[in-house]
Design an enzyme around this catalytic site. Structure first.
Site, PDB file in Angstrom:
ATOM      1  N   GLY A 198       2.066 -22.446  28.699  1.00  0.00           N
ATOM      2  CA  GLY A 198       1.355 -22.029  29.908  1.00  0.00           C
ATOM      3  C   GLY A 198       1.404 -23.132  30.947  1.00  0.00           C
ATOM      4  N   VAL A 202      -4.328 -25.965  32.193  1.00  0.00           N
ATOM      5  CA  VAL A 202      -4.929 -25.560  30.910  1.00  0.00           C
ATOM      6  C   VAL A 202      -4.405 -26.458  29.780  1.00  0.00           C
ATOM      7  CG1 VAL A 202      -5.182 -23.670  29.256  1.00  0.00           C
ATOM      8  CG2 VAL A 202      -5.320 -23.194  31.696  1.00  0.00           C
ATOM      9  N   GLU A 220       4.307 -26.385  25.956  1.00  0.00           N
ATOM     10  CA  GLU A 220       5.463 -25.786  26.627  1.00  0.00           C
ATOM     11  C   GLU A 220       5.007 -25.377  28.023  1.00  0.00           C
ATOM     12  OE1 GLU A 220       8.580 -25.385  25.510  1.00  0.00           O
ATOM     13  OE2 GLU A 220       8.257 -26.142  23.483  1.00  0.00           O
ATOM     14  N   CYS A 254       9.682 -19.356  33.066  1.00  0.00           N
ATOM     15  CA  CYS A 254       9.404 -20.795  33.196  1.00  0.00           C
ATOM     16  C   CYS A 254      10.642 -21.599  33.546  1.00  0.00           C
ATOM     17  CB  CYS A 254       8.779 -21.320  31.910  1.00  0.00           C
ATOM     18  SG  CYS A 254       9.735 -20.875  30.473  1.00  0.00           S
TER      19      CYS A 254
HETATM   20  P1  NAD Z   1      -1.892 -17.691  31.183  1.00  0.00           P
HETATM   21  O1  NAD Z   1      -2.828 -17.642  32.350  1.00  0.00           O
HETATM   22  O2  NAD Z   1      -1.660 -16.457  30.386  1.00  0.00           O
HETATM   23  O3  NAD Z   1      -2.426 -18.869  30.267  1.00  0.00           O
HETATM   24  C1  NAD Z   1      -1.804 -19.197  29.050  1.00  0.00           C
HETATM   25  C2  NAD Z   1      -2.826 -19.135  27.935  1.00  0.00           C
HETATM   26  O4  NAD Z   1      -3.872 -20.068  28.190  1.00  0.00           O
HETATM   27  C3  NAD Z   1      -3.480 -17.772  27.774  1.00  0.00           C
HETATM   28  O5  NAD Z   1      -3.465 -17.409  26.418  1.00  0.00           O
HETATM   29  C4  NAD Z   1      -4.873 -17.990  28.297  1.00  0.00           C
HETATM   30  O6  NAD Z   1      -5.830 -17.168  27.668  1.00  0.00           O
HETATM   31  C5  NAD Z   1      -5.121 -19.441  27.975  1.00  0.00           C
HETATM   32  N1  NAD Z   1      -6.110 -20.041  28.866  1.00  0.00           N
HETATM   33  C6  NAD Z   1      -6.237 -19.820  30.187  1.00  0.00           C
HETATM   34  N2  NAD Z   1      -7.266 -20.556  30.688  1.00  0.00           N
HETATM   35  C7  NAD Z   1      -7.776 -21.257  29.652  1.00  0.00           C
HETATM   36  C8  NAD Z   1      -8.838 -22.214  29.524  1.00  0.00           C
HETATM   37  N3  NAD Z   1      -9.584 -22.590  30.564  1.00  0.00           N
HETATM   38  N4  NAD Z   1      -9.073 -22.723  28.312  1.00  0.00           N
HETATM   39  C9  NAD Z   1      -8.325 -22.356  27.258  1.00  0.00           C
HETATM   40  N5  NAD Z   1      -7.304 -21.466  27.321  1.00  0.00           N
HETATM   41  C10 NAD Z   1      -7.043 -20.929  28.489  1.00  0.00           C
HETATM   42  O7  NAD Z   1      -0.465 -18.169  31.625  1.00  0.00           O
HETATM   43  P2  NAD Z   1      -0.078 -19.185  32.760  1.00  0.00           P
HETATM   44  O8  NAD Z   1      -0.548 -20.555  32.412  1.00  0.00           O
HETATM   45  O9  NAD Z   1      -0.393 -18.642  34.100  1.00  0.00           O
HETATM   46  O10 NAD Z   1       1.511 -19.143  32.541  1.00  0.00           O
HETATM   47  C11 NAD Z   1       2.368 -19.521  33.522  1.00  0.00           C
HETATM   48  C12 NAD Z   1       2.748 -20.990  33.353  1.00  0.00           C
HETATM   49  O11 NAD Z   1       3.322 -21.172  32.071  1.00  0.00           O
HETATM   50  C13 NAD Z   1       3.800 -21.451  34.316  1.00  0.00           C
HETATM   51  O12 NAD Z   1       3.504 -22.761  34.721  1.00  0.00           O
HETATM   52  C14 NAD Z   1       5.072 -21.415  33.504  1.00  0.00           C
HETATM   53  O13 NAD Z   1       6.093 -22.261  33.975  1.00  0.00           O
HETATM   54  C15 NAD Z   1       4.578 -21.818  32.182  1.00  0.00           C
HETATM   55  N6  NAD Z   1       5.416 -21.302  31.117  1.00  0.00           N
HETATM   56  C16 NAD Z   1       6.088 -22.187  30.337  1.00  0.00           C
HETATM   57  C17 NAD Z   1       6.922 -21.712  29.342  1.00  0.00           C
HETATM   58  C18 NAD Z   1       7.686 -22.627  28.446  1.00  0.00           C
HETATM   59  O14 NAD Z   1       8.178 -22.136  27.436  1.00  0.00           O
HETATM   60  N7  NAD Z   1       7.794 -23.910  28.732  1.00  0.00           N
HETATM   61  C19 NAD Z   1       7.050 -20.347  29.151  1.00  0.00           C
HETATM   62  C20 NAD Z   1       6.325 -19.492  29.958  1.00  0.00           C
HETATM   63  C21 NAD Z   1       5.500 -19.978  30.931  1.00  0.00           C
END
Ligand code: NAD
Length: 461
Positions: A198, A202, A220, A254
């Site tokens: 994510g 976070v 990741e 990502c």
């Molecule tokens: P998201 O908002 O779904 O968050 C990811 C997870 O974190 C979820 O399961 C969510 O419930 C949890 N979460 C959110 N807020 C939280 C908190 N305060 N405390 C604990 N857990 C919490 O997804 P996102 O972060 O918006 O995803 C997009 C980001 O992820 C982008 O920056 C993208 O580049 C990155 N990403 C990276 C990869 C990789 O493989 N490197 C893949 C996909 C996405």
């Protein structure tokens, strides 16, 4: 999502889940190869036997076409599970390692062992693949695992919560649905590894929670993955590849190119070729069956705000209610605007001119290390300089995104884009402890030389 996560209200179903699942590992349930193989087979069957349900969940969450869903999520994950299943015997085997002469006679080997109870926190953009991909590594390595899917992809989250207990052993694999409060409650427990995909904000919350228990993490993350197009590049081919990798999943990938830096003298040609490639690949994107939707109206509105940061060459239409943002190319971009200050994570592609490779390298100095960096050039010296003088999770040369499909390549970031890596064997390793087993026969006690008293040594020195 807010910065200050509300104090979690632990739910009876999740309190102590880590300790409960750890018993499955400590008690030996998850360790035998046969058990892991059976679980990997079951995971694959769960996908194969419900293909249309997965397709429909991914269509509901992200408007993904069945083909895109298959290529980037369902089929991809099936192949990863099959590969782990077939490779397991080799991965689990101990690796003998040489021992220095001074320690001989002795032998040493490295034995992979499971870490224990692991937690996989998944994001919304590839809500199936990014939840189950790490789980394949966790199972293969003999761990128990809790999957926390993203609440922003509710259809896929629901389907995971429904099907996982039907196929996988609940003594070692669980799904916990929910958002911030549920994840916060999970993070309060002691895990043996937390695998988080994510954003960086976070990730800091996850890392801080992990630190309380000295729990290792795999993070990741994302970032602004740049593309540099040198004047020596095959411009039409570069445009086709960049367009494909950017518009896939409407830019919510990502490792998608975030923006392009192009040699000034070929900027106009590249923009024209990008426009042509976009039209060829998607036609009218609004009606194209092959073009995905944005995860939420709020995210569509966030993207809409970035359109003011440059001149729209093509695209620019936004229907936030329908979660539609057209594939959009921006020129004359304001570097201080949100489009260049934040990770775009949507179908907006800023194109900015630079003065040669030095100009591009200058933009990377001091910048956060991105998850991927792409260079399009036929001049080998330019490619070499970009490779040597930048740091990123991975480099793609005359290609973008496709490196993700090579499971021999460790997939992961560096610095702001994350730490740790997975895919194929690397997933198994991410979820294993490489335990050295060193053994020395007692028949001849060569260690006697180093036991005190050290008198003979003193005489020699
Ligand atoms: P998201 O908002 O779904 O968050 C990811 C997870 O974190 C979820 O399961 C969510 O419930 C949890 N979460 C959110 N807020 C939280 C908190 N305060 N405390 C604990 N857990 C919490 O997804 P996102 O972060 O918006 O995803 C997009 C980001 O992820 C982008 O920056 C993208 O580049 C990155 N990403 C990276 C990869 C990789 O493989 N490197 C893949 C996909 C996405």
């Amino acid at each position: 999502m807010t910065d200050a996560a509300p104090k979690a209200q632990p739910d009876a179903s999740t309190t102590g889940i880590a300790a409960e699942l750890r018993k499955a590992v400590v008690g030996g349930l998850t360790r035998p190869r046969a058990y892991r193989e059976q679980q990997l087979d079951a995971l694959r069957r769960m996908l194969v036997q419900h293909v249309s349900a997965w397709e429909s969940a991914l269509r509901d969450d992200l408007g993904k076409s069945a083909i895109e869903a298959h290529l980037s999520e369902i089929g991809f994950t099936i192949a990863e599970a099959r590969h782990a299943r077939r490779s397991l015997r080799r991965w689990m085997a101990a690796t003998p390692v040489p021992v220095p002469v001074a320690l001989q006679p002795a032998s040493a080997r490295i034995v992979p062992e499971p870490l224990g109870a692991t937690l996989v926190i998944a994001p919304w953009n590839y809500p199936l693949q990014l939840a189950l991909g790490p789980v394949i590594g966790a199972i293969a390595a003999g761990n128990a695992v809790v999957i926390k899917p993203s609440e922003l992809a509710p259809a896929t989250s629901r389907l995971l919560a429904t099907l996982v207990p039907q196929y996988l052993d609940p003594r070692s694999v669980r799904v916990v649905e929910g958002g911030v409060p549920e994840t916060t409650a999970l993070l309060e427990q002691r895990w043996d590894l937390i695998f988080y995909t994510g954003n960086g904000r976070v990730a800091r919350i996850v890392a801080a929670a992990a630190a309380k228990h000295l729990t290792p993490t795999v993070l990741e993350l994302g970032g602004k993955s740049p593309v540099y197009v040198h004047r020596s590049a095959d411009i039409p081919a570069a445009a086709r590849r960049i367009a494909w990798s950017k518009w896939l999943n409407a830019g919510q990938t990502c490792v998608a190119p975030d923006h392009i830096r192009v040699d000034r003298e070929v900027e106009a040609e590249l923009v024209e070729e990008l426009r042509r490639a976009t039209a060829e690949q998607l036609g009218d994107a609004r009606t194209s069956p092959d073009y995905a939707r944005i995860i939420s109206a709020a995210h569509a509105e966030r993207l809409q705000g970035m359109l003011a940061d440059g001149t729209v060459v093509t695209g620019g239409e936004v229907d936030a209610e329908a979660r539609y943002v057209a594939p959009t190319i921006l020129t004359d971009v304001d570097e201080s605007g949100a489009a260049m200050q934040e990770e775009i994570f949507g179908p907006i592609l800023p194109v900015l001119p630079v003065d040669g490779v030095d100009g591009f390298l200058e933009t990377m100095r001091g910048a956060d290390k991105p998850l991927a960096l792409y260079v399009f050039a036929r001049d080998a010296d330019v490619v070499r300089r970009v490779e040597r003088e930048t740091s990123s999770g991975a480099v793609g040369v005359n290609v973008a995104l496709a490196q993700y499909g090579a499971r021999t390549i460790p997939f992961g970031g560096v610095g702001e884009s994350g730490s740790g890596a997975y895919h194929g064997r690397h997933s198994f390793e991410a979820f294993s402890h490489r335990k050295p087993v060193f053994s020395k026969p007692t028949a001849v006690d060569t260690l006697r030389m180093v036991y005190p008293p050290f008198t003979p040594w003193r005489e020699r020195i």
